[in-house]
Design a protein around this motif. Structure first.
Motif, PDB file in Angstrom:
ATOM      1  N   ASN B  37      51.424 -43.322  68.147  1.00 60.65           N
ATOM      2  CA  ASN B  37      50.925 -44.536  67.495  1.00 60.65           C
ATOM      3  C   ASN B  37      50.477 -44.209  66.082  1.00 60.65           C
ATOM      4  OD1 ASN B  37      49.775 -46.906  66.768  1.00 60.65           O
ATOM      5  ND2 ASN B  37      48.315 -47.002  68.458  1.00 60.65           N
ATOM      6  N   ILE B  38      51.273 -44.584  65.059  1.00 61.52           N
ATOM      7  CA  ILE B  38      50.795 -44.339  63.700  1.00 61.52           C
ATOM      8  C   ILE B  38      50.044 -45.563  63.167  1.00 61.52           C
ATOM      9  CG2 ILE B  38      52.659 -42.725  63.208  1.00 61.52           C
ATOM     10  CD1 ILE B  38      53.649 -44.815  61.181  1.00 61.52           C
ATOM     11  N   GLY B  39      49.761 -46.532  64.042  1.00 60.49           N
ATOM     12  CA  GLY B  39      48.978 -47.686  63.618  1.00 60.49           C
ATOM     13  C   GLY B  39      47.482 -47.461  63.733  1.00 60.49           C
ATOM     14  N   LEU B  40      47.063 -46.204  63.996  1.00 57.81           N
ATOM     15  CA  LEU B  40      45.636 -45.931  64.185  1.00 57.81           C
ATOM     16  C   LEU B  40      44.814 -46.337  62.964  1.00 57.81           C
ATOM     17  CD1 LEU B  40      45.902 -42.427  65.808  1.00 57.81           C
ATOM     18  CD2 LEU B  40      45.256 -44.555  66.908  1.00 57.81           C
ATOM     19  N   GLU B  41      45.403 -46.086  61.790  1.00 55.87           N
ATOM     20  CA  GLU B  41      44.736 -46.456  60.544  1.00 55.87           C
ATOM     21  C   GLU B  41      44.358 -47.946  60.549  1.00 55.87           C
ATOM     22  OE1 GLU B  41      44.208 -44.361  58.089  1.00 55.87           O
ATOM     23  OE2 GLU B  41      43.873 -45.624  56.325  1.00 55.87           O
ATOM     24  N   GLY B  42      45.313 -48.762  60.964  1.00 56.88           N
ATOM     25  CA  GLY B  42      45.073 -50.201  61.013  1.00 56.88           C
ATOM     26  C   GLY B  42      44.048 -50.553  62.077  1.00 56.88           C
TER      27      GLY B  42
END
Lengths: 385, 297
Positions: B37-42
């Motif tokens: 999951n590279i959406g962690l930032e969001g």
């Protein structure tokens, strides 16, 4: 298939064939509609009138020649940053570093203000500076990936942040305008892109963007190098057995991506009136997020240079229309809504065969035709009897 | 550098460690099950925003719950899209990040002040007075969570199921494990952890929401996961290293003498992340099916 192919099923097959031919474009359109709908729901929840807002957006984007020029001007850098992302996707990698590469490109382009040169030459020098800066900022993550196996997703994001702070440092201390410390030096007239439509901010940089897109199309689809890059992206193992040096294609695709991202920065610094400068004081309002928006453009354009041109026109329109929408009388929806819509569109694009996700619709349609067929059968039986 | 300086540096480092460690530990669970999951930032960003809103409505505990809930919901959406709908995980993550950037900036404008929203002090999560100065109790959570998760993955049946779903989903499927549901739960947990980390940033640590509050921490957490090789205990260490350099950057910024421009100091955490990750890779092995949607033959 059946013994007596009924007329409607033949018709259906015809429709189906047309639709599958247009399938990629259709999916992008469906994704765009889904994204706009999600945006509408959010606007409604926050108490805005979505239809009024979208109407203002549409008129602000494509309502006349001024609006068209404005949309095209917004599309220009997006075409270039989208190419950055899509070239690397074609090579099987996720280069999300367009943001940082573009900022380095913009800073390098501003450096033309440090010396004088004849008109066209000055512009070309600036573009070369920007391309080299973008490529340098892009090649380090590529080398880290090739030599150390560092995931490009992490390294390019880290380079975005390092690049952003470096660009801020340069804009505030090095190439700063001593009279107005909130901005960089102004790019001199000899190095600017000429304005195409008087009174708008559409400059000749759009030709650069379209030209680069066409060159990239030629490179990727009509040269051996491009073939190797795409083969390595489709199936790395097969490509390696086929004699393609995958490390080389990785570095080439990152270099090409860095060049286009750097040029995107140059189109802002050298082609965006009235300032022809970068504002370090407000932390780059005109540069921030161009790289990320480019990823949305690339996905909707299905990572194809020609598709990207169309998608950039759509997103450029969203950006230009959004500027109108946020000042639209009783219903001012903030510009940030546009990025929400972009995110929703990307989410919708992530799902393969989005259309098939509506099985309910499909089932309903099948049931409808089944009823039709049964009715016709009973009718023909009655006719025989 | 006096004794007091070292103590305050350590205090900042411990505080900066929390969001990275919590997010990284959640992501370790997700990646063990095979979802990247590279959406962690969001999720961090939206978690911070939602946590601040929740805290203003019902107090700090509600803020944490809201942040966690919103994070879990986004993690669930990510999981459904990447398992049942077979979406490309990278693209979904990018979509989440874009969406979050727009949504939080939009929400901040709606709250009155574009780009900045301060959380009132009385609804912030109280800090404990310790000999080292005011410390947030959430630090304890960040110190304990890696051990719990380590025990969970290594010693429980459910943890083995997670591993099986990430390593060889076919075998797991044959053994009667519902691969997609396992991954769904793992990613939802990962989202919830990132949501807690976000809420911590807005209501227990920094005390305000800005549109770039997460400042790459989601990606630093991903780097921590890479560094740790999916071992939660190493993620604690990695989180502390990255937290330390963030703390160092903050601390140098407050020095009156300004030895180096603060732009260069601000680069420090990102440079260190790059160095650590490029030094760590090579010995790390990730689950075989990481990033691939599972399709039954």
């Amino acid at each position: 298939m059946t013994e007596n192919p009924a007329r409607e099923s033949r018709l259906l097959r015809g429709v189906h064939r047309t639709v599958t031919g247009l399938h990629p474009a259709l999916e992008s359109i469906v994704a765009a509609i889904v994204g706009l709908l999600i945006g509408a729901v959010l606007m409604y929840i926050w108490g805005f009138d979505p239809w009024k807002a979208y109407w203002a957006l549409l008129r602000g984007a494509y309502g006349g020649s001024y609006e068209w020029a404005s949309s095209l001007a917004r599309a220009t850098p997006l075409i270039l940053t989208a190419l950055t992302f899509s070239i690397c996707v074609r090579a099987g990698m996720f280069n999300i570093g367009a943001e940082g590469q573009m900022m380095m490109g913009a800073m390098a382009a501003v450096c033309v203000a440090l010396f004088a040169a004849p008109t066209v030459l000055h512009l070309i020098i600036g573009l070369v500076f920007a391309a080299v800066a973008g490529a340098l900022w892009s090649v380090v993550p590529a080398i880290l990936k090739v030599s150390r196996g560092v995931s490009e997703v992490i390294s390019t994001i880290m380079f975005n942040w390092i690049g952003r702070w470096l660009a801020l440092y340069l804009a505030i201390y090095v190439i700063v305008d001593r009279m107005r410390p909130e901005k960089t030096l102004t790019v001199p007239v000899t190095a600017r892109f000429p304005i195409l439509v008087r009174g708008t901010d559409l400059s000749a940089s759009i030709f650069l963007a379209v030209g680069v897109a066409l060159v990239m199309y030629f490179l990727l689809w009509h040269t051996t190098m491009g073939y190797e890059v795409r083969a390595a992206g489709l199936n790395p193992t097969a490509a390696r057995y086929g004699g393609i040096r995958s490390k080389r294609t990785m570095i080439i695709s990152f270099l090409l991506g860095g060049i286009t991202a750097g040029l995107a920065g140059a189109t802002i610094a050298m082609g965006l009136p009235p300032s022809y400068a970068i504002f370090g004081g407000g932390a780059f309002p005109e540069l921030t997020n161009l790289g990320f928006d480019g990823m949305a453009v690339a996905m909707v354009g299905r990572n194809h240079p020609i598709g990207i041109l169309v998608a950039a026109l759509f997103f450029g329109g969203l950006n230009a229309g959004g500027r109108v929408m946020q000042f639209y009388g009783s219903n001012p929806v903030p510009l940030e809504m546009i990025r929400v819509v972009m995110g929703a569109i990307v989410l919708a694009m992530a799902i393969p065969e989005l259309i098939r996700l509506f099985p309910a619709i499909k089932n309903q349609g099948e049931r409808f035709f089944a009823v039709l067929r049964r009715r016709r059968e009973t009718r023909s039986k009655e006719g025989k009897a | 550098m006096s004794w007091m300086d070292i103590v305050s540096l350590l205090r900042i480092a411990l505080h900066a460690m929390v969001p990275i460690t919590l997010t990284a530990v959640g992501e370790i669970v997700g990646e063990t099950a095979g979802l990247f999951n590279i959406g962690l930032e969001g999720i961090l960003l939206i978690g911070a925003f939602a946590g601040a809103l929740g805290a203003e409505i019902g107090g700090p505990w509600v803020g944490f719950l809201v942040g966690m809930g919103v994070g879990a919901v986004i993690g669930l959406i990510f999981a459904v899209m990447s398992t049942y709908w077979k979406g490309t995980q990278m693209v979904i993550g990018i979509g989440i990040n874009l969406f979050a950037m727009g949504f939080v900036a939009f929400g901040l404008i709606q709250l009155g002040a574009p780009g900045f929203h301060a959380v009132p002090r009385e609804v912030q999560f109280a800090k404990w007075r310790t000999p080292m100065g005011a410390m947030s109790p959430v630090i304890l959570l960040a110190l304990v969570a890696p051990f719990v998760i380590h025990w969970f993955i290594k010693r429980t049946r459910a943890g083995l199921m997670l591993k099986a779903a990430g390593e060889t989903p076919e075998a797991a499927d044959v053994a009667g494990i519902n691969v997609n549901r396992t991954r769904l739960l793992a990613a939802t947990f990962g989202g919830a952890m990132a949501g807690i980390a976000g809420a911590y940033m807005s209501i227990a640590w920094i005390g305000s929401v800005t549109k770039d509050l997460s400042a790459g921490r989601g990606f630093i957490a991903l780097a921590t996961v890479v560094f740790s090789g999916l071992n939660p205990l190493l993620a604690l260490l990695g989180g502390f290293i990255f937290g330390f350099f963030q703390g160092l950057a903050e601390w140098v910024k407050t020095l009156p003498s300004k030895p180096i421009p603060f732009q260069f100091v601000s680069m420090l955490p990102y440079i260190v992340t790059l160095l650590v990750v490029s030094g760590a890779i090579g010995r790390v092995r990730f689950p075989k099916a990481l990033g691939e949607p599972y399709k039954r033959e």
